[in-house]
Each structure stands twice: as C-alpha cells, then as structure tokens.
Design a protein around this motif. Structure first.
Motif: not given
Lengths: 327, 338
Positions: B25-26, B28-29, B105, B139, B141, B143-145, B148-150
């Motif tokens: 996650a990190k 990707g961000e 994705n 992953y 990233p 979506k996470a904003l 949502l977890l993808s």
C-alpha cells in the motif's frame, strides 16, 4: 560478565557530550515498517545459542537539523554472540544498505533495532558499531521490541521503544584514560525518546482490513469476493452508524443530559457551515444530474467497447496461411 | 502438463503477510499516479499447497510514465537476485515467487509481464523441478484513496500455458480447444492476508479511528482515476487498432496470394491434362506450390490477445468505478430529495 555498558534509563539525565544539533528528538515509524519490524521477531530461526536476539539496521530519513527521524525500512543483519565477543556481519550490512539505497535514493542508515528489550553489554557494542560506522556523524537510534511480559514471560502486544545515547565516562582522548590504559568500548547511556506511528491514507485502507482480520479466529482476511460495490456498501453502513451515534450524542448534549465536548462542537461547526441560502438548489440539481448522466454515459461507452471487442475476437480468425490454401 | 499437477495448482492458496500487504500500500501510494514493480519473496509448502508471501522489495528505477509497467532488464534481474541472497544470508528461507505491480487494475496485462512469468516458471521447472506457478500481485493505489482495497494475486491460466506450450500455439482452433480468450490470460489465485500473532495484537492496539484528522471534507478520487483510466484506455485501443490493422493487411494479402496459388494449381493441372492428352505415356509431375509462392507472415494472435485483454480490463474498470459512483450519487440523491 563485566558489563561495559551503563544503564541509565531516565530521560532527565544531562546529556554530557551529545551535541544538541544532531540529537534526534522525535522518531516516526511508518505503520508498514512497524509490521515489518514485528515480523522480524519470527525470523530469528537460529537455534544455536549464539544469538539471543535478532538485530538489524533501520533505514529512513533525517530532517535537516537531525531532530526528526522517519523510519522507512528495516533489514536483519546476522550476528554472533560468543562469550564476550560480538561479530556483526558488516559486509552484509553495507551491501544490503546499498541495495535499499538503489531502490530509494533518500534512505540513510538512521540506527538499528533489536528484538531484545534489554539494554545489556551487547547493546552497547552494537550501538558502537552503528555510531562509529554508517551512522556517523549522526547518532544512531536504537529501537527495541518487547514481546514478552517482563514478569510473567507471556506473549504481549509488542512494545516499541526508541533510545538515543550519549557516551559516558571520560572522553577517549583524555590523559587519564591513556595513563590507565583503559579500553573504552560500547559505553553508552541510553535515553528513551518518544516515537510515533504514522499512517498514510493507503496504509489506513489496508489496515482497516488487517484490523478486520485481527478480530477473527484465523487472523486472516480473504481477498476473494473483495468486490468494490460490496466494500462500498459496508463503508456506507459504517458511516450511517457513525452518524447515528453522533446524532444521539448531540441530542443528549443539547438536552443537557451529558456535557458536550467543545472540540466536537467546534469540529461540527467548522465542517457543517454550509449556508443553504448561498446554494442555488436548481443549479445544484442540474450539476448533479449532469454528473449522474456523465457517469452513466461512461459506463455505457465502456460496455460498448467490450461488446465490440468480443465481436472482434470472434471475427478475427487466426489461421495459418498453409491451412488457408488447403481449404 | 500432467493432470495431477493441474489439480495441485487449482487447490493452491496464497497467504500474504500483513506487513507485505501494508508495505505494498505504501509503495503504491509513493509512486501513484505512476506505476511501480518489484520482486516478491516467500516460501511454499508443498503438502498444504499454501504459498506464503513474506517479503517485498521495489525495483530501482521505476517506470513512472512510460507505457510499460514492468521490466526485467538485466540490472533488475541482478537486483532481485542480490536481494534474495541477502534474505538467505540472514537465514530467511525464501525464494523468488514472482513480482508485484502497482498500477491501474489490469495494466499488468503486458507481454513483458507474461514473458517474465513464463521465463521464471520455465527456469524453476528446469532447475529445481518446481511446478509452483509464478505469482503476480496487483495492487491498485487509486482505489485506496476512496477507501477501497484492490489487491489481487494472479497467475497465468492453464488455458494460456497449454496454448503457449502446444505446437500450433496461437491459432484459432487451438484457442478454442484450450478455451483461451483475451479474458482469461491471467486467472486469480485464492488469497488471504494473514496477520501473525504478534501483528494481530499490535493491530488491535492501534487506534485507527483517531487518525482521520480534523476535517470531514468529502473528496473522491473518482474524477482523477477516471481520467487516468480513460487515457490509458485510449492508448490501449490505439494499440489494439494498430494490431488489427496489421491483421487486416495480412488477410488481404493472404487472400490475394491464395487466389494466385489456386490459379497456378489449376493451370498446372490443365497443363498436365493437356500433356496427357497429347501423349498418354508422358510422365506428369505436380510441383509443390510452396516452392513457387511465399505466403505473408501471419501477425501474432498472442499480441492481439494481450492487447484485447488490456482494453477489456480498462473498460471493466470504468464500469466498476462507474457503478460505485452511481451507488454513491443515488444515495445522495435519495437522501437530499433532489
């Protein structure tokens, strides 16, 4: 064992030689690195008695004045503890650091970590290694992880502590030391400094699922069926629950049943200050309608593309040229 | 591939260590809106057919803009091997399991990715008699904003592998026999994120609700991610059309050639008949047309398949993001009574 380290775990001691400029005051640990650190506890698979702990290097960044430190990466460095001798694989430490640095230029060696909460003789020696080595001229930070209760020895949620140090005793070049021929290695006073775990937005999203997993028996979260719409519906449910709680709270506070928290009041006031008179409802409706239509158009077009693609796949008949002639 | 191994692979599950999921996650961000990639390491338990992903590392030198997501340049290959030997030196029993990609994705459907997977899989099989599929961790990233977890774990599908390994490879009949289409080049592997006992304790202790800060501002990443997605889609369609153009050109020139071949065949046949009529004892030969004509090179169906897959996944993204947005707007609409 004669211990060359002095353990003074009191924050109020005067740091004798630590120059104030390069003394870290605050350590922040990224939550992802925190979990990595915790998992290193499991990675000490060495059953030989030459290791009482897992140690490794902490990488991260330092603010310009050296007062703030961010921990971003960590890796294990193999070592051996034999009698009073300590062997640290320096070559390993250096080359691993270079690997990390290649992936992220800004990383520096900022200290080290140990899975033993105790500050003992070896701690001083390790610290010396980092202080004189890759951390110089800055002071290394020591991060300890404690996962067993001091008294009962039971497994507990890991406690993270960070320390900085200052050398104790006489300065190494003083006359007395030379006269007495004293060897002075690894003598440090460790002073705890505060640390904080930070969460980025993406980390929080993932953490939400980790925390969901943590409530379950098997400690895991199945990624199957992790569908965006389902995720959204559960989030919306959470929000509406929160709103209900807030509503209940404000009602009771308004009635005087409980004393309201000023901070919550201020937060609500600053965030809910829409002046309805300033919003033209018709305009808003129109904008809203446009947005909904845009979204639908986009979906429609996307599904058109998919249909075209499907058709094309069926019509694009790939055959070998030789077969074409035979037919 | 023998039947037995397929069975083994189909019951496969992947466990992602909590720290890996969080690190991803990190990473990707940090690279968003660009993409990033790197090796993933871990171990597999043959008996229980569980693959555990325990370490993750990002490649130096990421592609942040270019059209490709992935690169196994020699320097990166060396990097991933160096890192693996570091893990082993620190007594962590791990091996290279595959790679992670953080991207919109579906952007992972690339020839470079597919070929890297094939290469590593082949290597594993040859050198260590290891048939575990190579994994790709995807992953998204963006979506996470939106909270949502993808996160997906993928492997090359058996349909694809069978086609790839067969002699005829990417011809229509073979694709149909193997049930391979642009939709199933990759297939998802059942996966879960696993907390270790200690992580579990720590995660329970973290107070996550307190970390959202002091503003209740609503901001959605829908617009930004949609724009990015559409741009990528346009690019993918251009690519696909180019490929299709090549194919059409091939078909035209092929049909021209085929007509020529058939005419030539008829002519030689006629000549032979004439010869026989004139002199029934004459010997006739029917020369092979292949010596006379050269048929055009067939364009790669494999390329077409990959290009289609990419277009398909981008379109699906738009549909999914659209339906989420639609859900949100309908909710707002209802509750505001617009």
């Amino acid at each position: 064992m004669s211990s060359p380290a002095l353990h003074i775990v009191k924050p109020n001691i005067v740091v004798p030689l630590g120059s104030s400029a390069d003394t870290p005051i605050k350590v922040t640990i990224e939550s992802s690195t925190l979990l990595q650190l915790i998992e290193t506890i499991y990675e000490n698979n060495d059953s030989t008695p030459t290791q009482t702990r897992t140690v490794g290097t902490l990488l991260g960044t330092r603010s310009d004045d050296g007062s703030n430190i961010e921990v971003k990466e960590c890796y294990i460095v193999p070592h051996k503890e034999e009698d009073e001798e300590l062997t640290i694989e320096e070559a390993f430490h250096i080359s691993a650091f270079h690997l990390y640095k290649r992936a992220n230029q800004e990383l520096q060696v900022i200290g080290w970590f140990s899975t033993s909460p105790e500050l003992d003789a070896y701690t001083g020696l390790f610290h010396e290694f980092y202080a004189k080595g890759s951390c110089a001229p800055y002071q290394p930070v020591l991060l300890t992880l404690q996962y067993r209760d001091n008294d009962s020895g039971e497994i507990i949620s890991p406690i993270v502590k960070t320390y900085i140090s200052s050398p104790v005793g006489l300065p190494p070049n003083s006359g007395i030391v030379r006269k007495l021929n004293l060897e002075k290695i690894g003598s440090y006073a460790f002073v705890p400094i505060p640390n904080e775990v930070t969460y980025s937005k993406n980390e929080l999203t993932t953490l939400k699922y980790l925390s969901e997993a943590s409530k379950k028996e098997d400690r895991s979260f199945d990624l199957k069926g992790l569908d965006e719409l389902k995720q959204m519906s559960s989030t919306v449910n959470q929000i509406s629950d929160l709103i209900k709680i807030l509503q209940d709270y404000t009602e009771r506070a308004a009635k005087g049943e409980i004393e309201g928290d000023n901070r919550i009041g201020q937060l609500l006031l600053s965030n809910l200050n829409y002046k309805l008179s300033e919003v033209d409802v018709d305009d808003f409706k129109k904008d809203f309608e446009t947005h909904v239509n845009d979204t639908m158009l986009l979906q429609y077009l996307a599904s058109c593309i998919k249909q075209q693609l499907d058709l094309s796949a069926k019509l694009t008949n790939f055959i070998t040229p030789e077969d074409a002639v035979a037919d | 591939m023998p039947e037995q191994e397929n069975d083994h692979n189909s019951s496969l599950t992947v466990q992602i260590n909590a720290s890996v999921a969080l690190k991803l996650a990190k990473i990707g961000e940090d690279h968003y809106p660009g993409t990033s990639s790197g090796p993933i390491y871990g171990f597999d338990e043959k008996e229980s057919s569980v693959i555990n992903i325990s370490h993750i590392m990002s490649f130096p030198g990421q592609h942040t803009s270019g059209d490709d997501v992935f690169n196994t340049r020699s320097s990166n290959v060396k990097f991933q091997n160096d890192f693996l030997s570091k893990l082993r030196e620190s007594k962590i029993g791990a091996k290279l399991l595959g790679w992670y990609v953080t991207c919109t994705n579906g952007k992972h459907i690339r020839q470079t990715v597919i070929e890297s997977v094939l290469h590593l899989q082949e290597n594993n099989r040859k050198e260590n008699a290891d048939n575990t599929p190579v994994l790709i961790l995807v992953y998204d990233p963006s979506k996470a904003l939106d909270s949502l977890l993808s996160l997906k774990v993928l492997k090359l599908s058996d349909a694809f592998l069978n086609t790839w390994n067969s002699e005829a490879r990417f011809v229509a009949r073979n694709l149909i026999d193997n049930r391979l289409s642009y939709k199933n080049i990759f297939e998802e592997v059942p996966a879960e994120i696993k907390n270790s006992h200690l992580t579990n304790l720590k995660v329970q202790e973290l107070d996550l609700s307190n970390t959202y800060g002091d503003d209740l501002e609503l901001n959605s990443n829908y617009l930004k991610s949609t724009v990015q997605n559409v741009e990528q889609l346009t690019e993918a369609i251009d690519n696909f059309n180019h490929n299709l153009g090549n194919f059409n050109y091939f078909q035209r020139s092929l049909s021209r050639e085929v007509t020529k071949v058939n005419q030539w065949k008829l002519r030689t046949k006629q000549e032979n008949i004439d010869k026989l009529k004139a002199d029934p004892s004459a010997t006739v030969t029917e020369p092979d047309w292949k010596t006379q004509f050269k048929l055009p090179q067939v364009p790669s169906k494999y390329e077409n398949l990959v290009a289609s897959g990419l277009v398909n996944s981008y379109s699906t993204n738009l549909e999914v993001a659209g339906s989420v947005e639609h859900g949100k707007t309908s909710g707002v609409k209802e509750s505001l009574d617009l």
